[in-house]
Design an enzyme around this catalytic site. Structure first.
Site, PDB file in Angstrom:
ATOM      1  N   CYS A 142       8.366 155.777  94.385  1.00 60.29           N
ATOM      2  CA  CYS A 142       9.065 156.388  94.116  1.00 60.29           C
ATOM      3  C   CYS A 142       8.393 155.739  92.435  1.00 60.29           C
ATOM      4  O   CYS A 142       8.032 154.686  91.749  1.00 60.29           O
ATOM      5  CB  CYS A 142      10.432 155.615  94.058  1.00 60.29           C
ATOM      6  SG  CYS A 142      11.159 156.748  95.220  1.00 60.29           S
ATOM      7  N   GLY A 192       6.789 160.680  91.454  1.00 60.98           N
ATOM      8  CA  GLY A 192       7.806 160.823  92.403  1.00 60.98           C
ATOM      9  C   GLY A 192       9.090 162.408  91.626  1.00 60.98           C
ATOM     10  O   GLY A 192       9.417 162.130  90.255  1.00 60.98           O
ATOM     11  N   ASN A 224      12.014 150.949  94.161  1.00 58.85           N
ATOM     12  CA  ASN A 224      11.073 151.454  94.429  1.00 58.85           C
ATOM     13  C   ASN A 224       9.811 150.753  95.910  1.00 58.85           C
ATOM     14  O   ASN A 224      10.012 149.354  95.660  1.00 58.85           O
ATOM     15  CB  ASN A 224       9.543 151.060  93.190  1.00 58.85           C
ATOM     16  CG  ASN A 224       8.383 151.839  93.960  1.00 58.85           C
ATOM     17  OD1 ASN A 224       7.339 151.269  93.076  1.00 58.85           O
ATOM     18  ND2 ASN A 224       8.523 152.870  94.270  1.00 58.85           N
ATOM     19  N   GLY A 225       9.797 151.388  96.677  1.00 57.92           N
ATOM     20  CA  GLY A 225       9.099 150.703  97.922  1.00 57.92           C
ATOM     21  C   GLY A 225       9.707 150.910  99.572  1.00 57.92           C
ATOM     22  O   GLY A 225      10.999 151.241  99.317  1.00 57.92           O
ATOM     23  N   TYR A 265      -4.957 156.459  93.654  1.00 54.47           N
ATOM     24  CA  TYR A 265      -4.216 157.312  93.422  1.00 54.47           C
ATOM     25  C   TYR A 265      -2.457 157.450  92.439  1.00 54.47           C
ATOM     26  O   TYR A 265      -2.566 158.697  91.646  1.00 54.47           O
ATOM     27  CB  TYR A 265      -3.270 158.074  94.802  1.00 54.47           C
ATOM     28  CG  TYR A 265      -3.063 159.512  94.870  1.00 54.47           C
ATOM     29  CD1 TYR A 265      -3.788 160.751  94.402  1.00 54.47           C
ATOM     30  CD2 TYR A 265      -1.631 159.293  95.328  1.00 54.47           C
ATOM     31  CE1 TYR A 265      -2.904 161.642  94.684  1.00 54.47           C
ATOM     32  CE2 TYR A 265      -0.929 160.348  95.277  1.00 54.47           C
ATOM     33  CZ  TYR A 265      -1.249 161.546  94.873  1.00 54.47           C
ATOM     34  OH  TYR A 265      -0.878 163.218  93.887  1.00 54.47           O
TER      35      TYR A 265
END
Length: 473
Positions: free
Chosen positions: A7, A35, A110-111, A254
Site C-alpha cells: 500500500c 496499490g 502500509n504493512g 520490485y
C-alpha cells in the site's frame, strides 16, 4: 494465489486553508504503483473531517467532479491499497476514520501486523466490534484505547507501538496534528519533506514528494514518531534502536518506483546492481539483453553493462493496464498478461535473448512472456531473475501466504526453466542481496526463512474474512 503489492500512504499539513485535496491526489497518483485496488482521502478543515473513498484507481475514484466537491482544509491523509489481509470491498478502503470520546482520528497504514489475529481476538473479547477485515482497524482500536488513557495522540500511538508487532508505516491525523510513525524494524519505507509555504508532506516514497513540489528532508528512522502540529515538528525516538533494521529488500527489487530513494539508496541503482551481479554469477553467450517492463528494465541495463551484451527494447507494455503481479484472480491475471505485453519482432527475431525479470512466483507469467518472445522469432531465451527464488510466506505485507503455489518450492532451477520454456534460468543468489543496498539491514524472509518476528499462529491471508464467514453460519 496472486502475489500482491504494498500500500501507499500520504499526508500533508499546510499553514493555512488550502486545496490539500489536490496535493493528496497528486501524491497518491505518484504512489499508484503501490496499490491499485482502492484509494481514499480524508480532509481536516479546522477539526471537521470530510472523506471520500472507493474501489478503483486514483484517477477513476477522484474525478474532477469529486475533487471539486471536497472542501479545503489545512491537513489531509490519503491511501492507495492493495490488500494483503482482508478482502476487496469498500469497507476496507482507507484511511480509517474513528470518532472517540477525546476527538477524531484518521489513519492510513502500509504493512501487515504479524500479531494482528492475536490482538484482534483480545479486542473482540473485550467488546470491540469490527467493521472491516483489515488489520489497520486493529491498529486504530488500540491507538483509540490508549488515547483514552493518555494526554495526547502521540502518547497514545507510542503506547500502541508497545504491543504492535510486524510491519507498519503509519500516517495518522487528529483534529490538530499530523503524525507519522514507522515500526521499530523499519519494514516499510516512510519519508517526509517540506513545502515552499512551510508545510510538511509525508509519504511512502520520495517520488510522491516530488509530485507535489515538496523538498525531501529525510526518511523516518525505524521506530520514530514525527508529530506535526501547531508547535512545529517534534521527533520522538523512544522506540528507535529497539530492533535491528529489517527493511523489506523487495522494495528495491520490485515495489518502489525506480526514481525513489529508499533509506538513502537509489532504487534504480539497486536494480542496476542486481543486473550486474546476475551477469557475473550467471553468464551466457547471447546477442541481446531484454528487460520485462517495468521493474526488469533497470536490472537489464546493469546486466548489459557488465556483460557487454547490447541492451534492446524487446517488450512493450500497455501503459493503460495495471500490474498483473498484483491482480486479484488467476483467470483475470491470465487475461491481463495477454494484453499487457507485446514483443518487438525486429529486436528479437533470430537472436539469442537474455530475458531479465524481477521474480518468478508460480511461473505462469514467465511462461507467457517466454512464449511471446518465441512467437516473435527469438532463437534462444535465457531467463535471469533479479531476486532469489521465493521459498517462504511473508507476514509483513507482501502477499505470499503459502508455499503451495510457489514454483521454486516444488521444482529445481532446471525443472522451472523447462516449465516456463526457457533455455536456461538463473536467480540472484540470496547471499548477494546485501550488495544491492550496501549491506544495510534488510528482511529477506520470503527468500531465506529468517523471520525477524515470531511466526503468526494463524497464517491465512483471509483469516479475518474466514472468521466472519464462520460467524454468519
Amino acid at each position: 494465489m496472486s502475489l500482491h503489492e504494498e500500500c501507499g500512504v500520504f499526508g500533508v499539513i499546510s499553514p493555512g486553508n488550502t486545496d490539500v485535496a489536490a496535493s493528496v491526489y497528486y501524491g497518491l497518483y505518484a504512489l499508484q504503483h503501490r496499490g491499485q485496488e482502492s484509494c481514499g482521502i480524508v480532509i481536516n478543515d479546522d477539526g471537521v473531517f470530510s472523506s471520500y473513498k472507493d474501489l478503483g484507481l486514483v484517477s477513476e475514484v477522484f474525478t474532477a467532479d469529486v475533487l471539486s466537491r471536497l472542501p479545503g482544509g489545512n491537513m489531509a491523509v490519503g491511501h492507495v491499497r492493495y490488500g494483503t489481509t482482508g478482502g476487496t470491498n469498500r469497507n476496507n478502503c482507507q484511511p480509517i476514520e474513528v470518532n472517540h470520546q477525546k476527538g477524531k482520528m484518521a489513519i492510513a497504514h502500509n504493512g501487515n501486523l504479524s500479531n494482528a489475529a492475536e490482538l484482534r481476538n483480545a479486542l473482540e473479547l473485550s467488546g470491540a466490534i469490527f467493521h472491516t477485515t483489515s488489520d489497520t482497524e486493529t491498529i486504530a482500536y488500540i491507538v483509540t484505547r490508549e488515547r483514552l488513557r493518555t494526554p495526547s495522540i502521540e502518547d497514545a500511538l507510542s503506547a500502541a507501538m508497545d504491543v504492535l508487532d510486524g510491519a507498519y508505516s503509519l500516517v495518522l491525523m487528529s483534529a490538530q496534528k499530523l503524525i507519522c510513525a514507522r515500526d521499530p524494524y523499519g519494514f516499510r519505507p516512510l519519508c517526509y519533506g517540506q513545502t515552499g509555504d512551510g508545510g510538511y508532506v509525508a509519504a511512502s516514497e520520495s517520488c510522491a514528494l516530488k509530485a507535489v513540489g515538496a523538498a525531501f528532508v529525510r526518511n523516518l528512522e525505524p521506530g520514530e514518531i514525527l508529530v506535526f502540529g501547531p508547535g512545529g515538528m517534534v521527533s520522538r525516538r523512544e522506540h528507535c534502536g529497539k530492533k535491528q533494521k529489517k527493511l523489506c529488500i523487495f522494495e528495491y527489487i520490485y515495489f518502489a518506483r525506480p526514481d525513489s530513494m529508499v533509506d538513502g539508496v537509489s532504487v534504480h541503482g539497486a536494480r542496476m546492481q542486481a543486473g550486474r551481479i546476475l551477469a557475473r554469477r550467471h553468464p551466457v553467450s547471447a546477442d541481446i539483453v531484454v528487460g520485462v517492463p517495468d521493474s526488469g528494465l533497470d536490472a537489464a541495463l546493469g546486466f548489459s553493462e557488465e556483460s557487454g551484451i547490447p541492451f534492446g527494447i524487446g517488450l512493450i507494455k500497455n501503459k493503460y493496464i495495471g500490474r498483473t503481479f498484483i491482480s486479484p484472480g488467476q483467470s483475470e491475471r491470465l487475461d491481463q498478461v495477454k494484453i499487457k505485453l507485446s514483443a518487438i519482432e525486429e529486436t528479437v527475431r533470430g537472436k539469442r535473448v537474455v530475458l531479465i525479470d524481477d521474480s518468478i512466483v508460480r511461473g505462469t507469467t514467465s511462461g507467457r512472456i517466454v512464449k511471446l518472445l518465441r512467437e516473435a522469432g527469438a532463437r534462444e531465451i535465457h531467463m535471469r531473475i533479479s531476486s532469489p527464488p521465493f521459498l517462504h510466506p511473508c507476514y509483513y505485507g507482501t502477499d505470499i501466504d503459502s508455499r503451495e503455489h510457489l514454483i521454486a518450492c516444488h521444482h529445481s532451477v532446471s525443472e522451472t526453466a523447462d516449465i516456463i520454456g526457457a533455455d536456461s534460468l538463473g536467480y540472484l543468489p540470496v547471499e548477494e542481496l546485501g550488495a544491492l543496498i550496501g549491506n544495510r539491514g534488510y528482511c529477506s524472509a520470503c527468500f531465506d526463512g529468517a523471520y525477524p518476528t515470531p511466526i503468526p499462529a494463524d497464517t491465512r491471508k483471509d483469516r479475518f474474512e474466514q472468521k466472519l464467514s464462520e460467524k454468519r453460519k
